[in-house]
Scaffold this motif. Structure first.
Motif, short mmCIF file in Angstrom:
data_model
loop_
_atom_site.label_atom_id
_atom_site.label_comp_id
_atom_site.label_asym_id
_atom_site.label_seq_id
_atom_site.Cartn_x
_atom_site.Cartn_y
_atom_site.Cartn_z
N PHE A 211 0.86 -1.19 0.00
CA PHE A 211 0.00 0.00 0.00
C PHE A 211 0.90 1.24 0.00
N PRO A 212 0.78 2.11 -1.01
CA PRO A 212 1.66 3.29 -1.08
C PRO A 212 1.24 4.41 -0.13
N PRO A 213 2.13 5.41 0.06
CA PRO A 213 1.76 6.59 0.85
C PRO A 213 0.78 7.46 0.06
N ALA A 214 0.30 8.54 0.68
CA ALA A 214 -0.68 9.41 0.02
C ALA A 214 -0.18 9.95 -1.32
N GLY B 263 2.71 -1.59 4.30
CA GLY B 263 2.06 -0.30 4.12
C GLY B 263 2.99 0.83 4.50
N ALA B 264 3.09 1.85 3.64
CA ALA B 264 3.95 3.00 3.90
C ALA B 264 3.11 4.22 4.26
N SER B 265 3.39 4.82 5.42
CA SER B 265 2.70 6.02 5.87
C SER B 265 1.17 5.84 5.84
N LEU B 266 0.44 6.57 4.99
CA LEU B 266 -1.02 6.36 4.88
C LEU B 266 -1.31 4.88 4.59
N GLY B 267 -0.49 4.26 3.73
CA GLY B 267 -0.68 2.84 3.40
C GLY B 267 -0.63 1.96 4.63
N GLY B 268 0.26 2.30 5.57
CA GLY B 268 0.36 1.53 6.82
C GLY B 268 -0.87 1.73 7.69
N PHE B 269 -1.39 2.96 7.70
CA PHE B 269 -2.60 3.24 8.48
C PHE B 269 -3.79 2.48 7.91
N GLY C 98 11.33 -15.57 -5.55
CA GLY C 98 10.26 -16.57 -5.45
C GLY C 98 9.01 -16.12 -4.71
N TYR C 99 8.98 -14.85 -4.30
CA TYR C 99 7.79 -14.33 -3.60
C TYR C 99 6.78 -13.79 -4.62
N ARG C 100 5.51 -13.88 -4.28
CA ARG C 100 4.49 -13.18 -5.07
C ARG C 100 4.23 -11.85 -4.39
N ILE C 101 4.36 -10.77 -5.13
CA ILE C 101 4.21 -9.44 -4.54
C ILE C 101 3.34 -8.57 -5.44
N ILE C 102 2.36 -7.95 -4.82
CA ILE C 102 1.39 -7.12 -5.53
C ILE C 102 1.50 -5.70 -4.99
N SER C 103 1.65 -4.73 -5.87
CA SER C 103 1.65 -3.34 -5.42
C SER C 103 0.46 -2.65 -6.07
N LEU C 104 -0.28 -1.88 -5.28
CA LEU C 104 -1.51 -1.31 -5.84
C LEU C 104 -1.64 0.16 -5.54
N ASP D 248 3.82 2.01 -8.62
CA ASP D 248 5.21 1.72 -9.03
C ASP D 248 6.26 2.20 -8.03
N VAL D 249 5.86 2.84 -6.90
CA VAL D 249 6.88 3.25 -5.93
C VAL D 249 7.54 2.04 -5.28
N PHE D 250 6.89 0.87 -5.38
CA PHE D 250 7.47 -0.36 -4.82
C PHE D 250 8.10 -1.23 -5.91
N PHE D 251 8.53 -0.61 -7.02
CA PHE D 251 9.03 -1.45 -8.12
C PHE D 251 10.28 -2.23 -7.74
N LYS D 252 11.08 -1.69 -6.82
CA LYS D 252 12.31 -2.41 -6.41
C LYS D 252 11.97 -3.65 -5.58
N GLN D 253 10.85 -3.59 -4.85
CA GLN D 253 10.38 -4.78 -4.12
C GLN D 253 9.79 -5.80 -5.11
#
Length: 276
Positions: free
Chosen positions: A51-54, A109-115, A72-78, A59-64
Motif C-alpha cells: 500500500f503506497p503513501p498518500a 504499508g507506507a505512511s497512509l498505506g500503513g494506516f 520466489g515471492y508473489r508481490i502485488i503493489s496497488l 510503481d513506488v514499490f518497483f524495487k520490491q
C-alpha cells in the motif's frame, strides 16, 4: 519537467517493460478503479500486498516487485480508487481480494498505506484477511497531522494546494543522493495524481480516526522505521512501539520518507526475514 533519475534508470525501464499494470473494477461505480502490478508465482495464494503513501502510485514499490519476485515471492503493489471513507476503502479492498481469490495477504504499508493496512486488519478481525503487517514510517492515529477539522473540506481544494500540503512533509535539507532521488521520483508520482485521487487520500489520512490495536492481536506486526529525518516525529514512532509492544522492529540508519526506494536492498532483506 525533466524525468527523475529513477524514472530514467535501466532498472525502472526494465520493470515497466516486464510487469504489466492491471486495472480492476470491483464496485458498482465503474469509475472506482484499482490499479496494480502483480509479480512472482501466481500459485502463491497469500502474497505480499504493498500500500503506497498518500503521494505514491503502485510503481513506488518497483524495487520490491523486482527483487522479491526474483526470490520466489508473489508481490502485488496497488493504488487505491477514490474512496472518501474508511468503510468504503475496507469494503473495496475486501472485494478486490475476493475477485483475485485471495483469502489472506501480508501487507507492507507506507505512511497512509500503513494506516489503511491497520484499519483493514482491524475491520476484518472477526474473519481475518491479514496474515501480517509491515508498517513503514506509519502511524495509528490521524490526529498527529492536526488537520481533522479541515479534512472534510479537502474535496473542494485545488490540486496545487493539496500537493503543497504533501510536499511540506518532504525533506528540505541536504540529503544523500539516493534519498534525494527517491524524493524526486515521489514528486513525479504526486504530479500524476488527479485532484480527486489526492483529496480522497488526504481525507483518509487526516479525518478523525484511529486504530484499535487490541483487535490486531492475531496479526504478526513489524514496525519499520528510519533513524534519519522523515515526516513522522520521534514521539509518533514511540507511540507506535507502545501500540504494538510485541512487534518486531526493523530499523534503518538512513532512508528518509521512502526507504523502499532509497535503501531497497535493506528493506527487501527485512521483508524476507518477516516471512521466514
Amino acid at each position: 519537467m525533466t524525468e527523475s533519475v529513477i524514472s530514467n534508470s535501466q532498472e525502472y525501464q526494465s520493470f515497466r517493460s516486464s510487469v504489466p499494470l492491471k486495472t480492476y473494477v470491483v464496485d458498482d461505480d465503474e469509475s472506482k478503479e484499482w490499479k496494480l502490478y502483480d509479480a512472482g508465482p501466481k500459485s502463491v495464494k497469500c502474497p505480499i500486498v504493498c500500500f503506497p503513501p498518500a503521494s505514491g502510485t503502485a510503481d513506488v514499490f518497483f524495487k520490491q516487485l523486482l527483487g522479491l519476485s526474483a526470490a520466489g515471492y508473489r508481490i502485488i503493489s496497488l493504488e487505491y480508487p477514490v474512496y472518501w471513507t474508511m468503510r468504503e476503502f475496507v469494503e473495496g479492498f475486501k472485494k478486490l481480494l475476493d475477485h483475485m481469490q485471495l483469502d489472506k495477504v501480508h501487507i507492507l504499508g507506507a505512511s497512509l498505506g500503513g494506516f489503511l493496512a491497520q484499519k483493514f486488519a482491524e475491520c476484518t478481525h472477526k474473519s481475518p484477511r491479514v496474515a501480517s503487517l509491515i508498517l513503514c514510517n506509519s502511524f495509528y492515529d490521524t490526529t498527529i497531522f492536526q488537520q481533522t477539522n479541515s479534512a472534510p473540506t479537502f474535496w473542494m481544494m485545488p490540486a496545487l494546494l493539496l500537493k503543497k500540503m504533501v510536499m511540506g512533509n518532504f525533506d528540505k535539507g541536504i540529503v544523500e543522493e539516493d534519498i534525494c532521488d527517491s524524493i524526486d521520483f515521489l514528486v513525479e508520482r504526486l504530479d500524476s495524481l488527479t485532484q480527486a485521487e489526492l483529496a480522497s487520500r488526504l481525507t483518509l489520512n487526516c479525518m478523525n480516526c484511529y486504530v484499535e490495536p487490541q483487535k490486531l492481536n492475531g496479526v504478526d506486526v513489524t514496525i519499520m522505521d528510519v533513524f534519519d529525518d522523515c515526516a513522522l516525529s520521534h514521539a509518533v514512532r514511540e507511540e507506535m512501539y507502545k501500540c504494538y509492544p510485541e512487534a518486531r522492529r526493523a530499523h534503518l540508519k538512513k532512508g528518509g520518507n521512502f526507504p523502499y526506494l532509497s535503501k531497497s536492498d535493506e528493506v527487501n532483506i527485512f521483508i524476507q526475514a518477516s516471512y521466514k
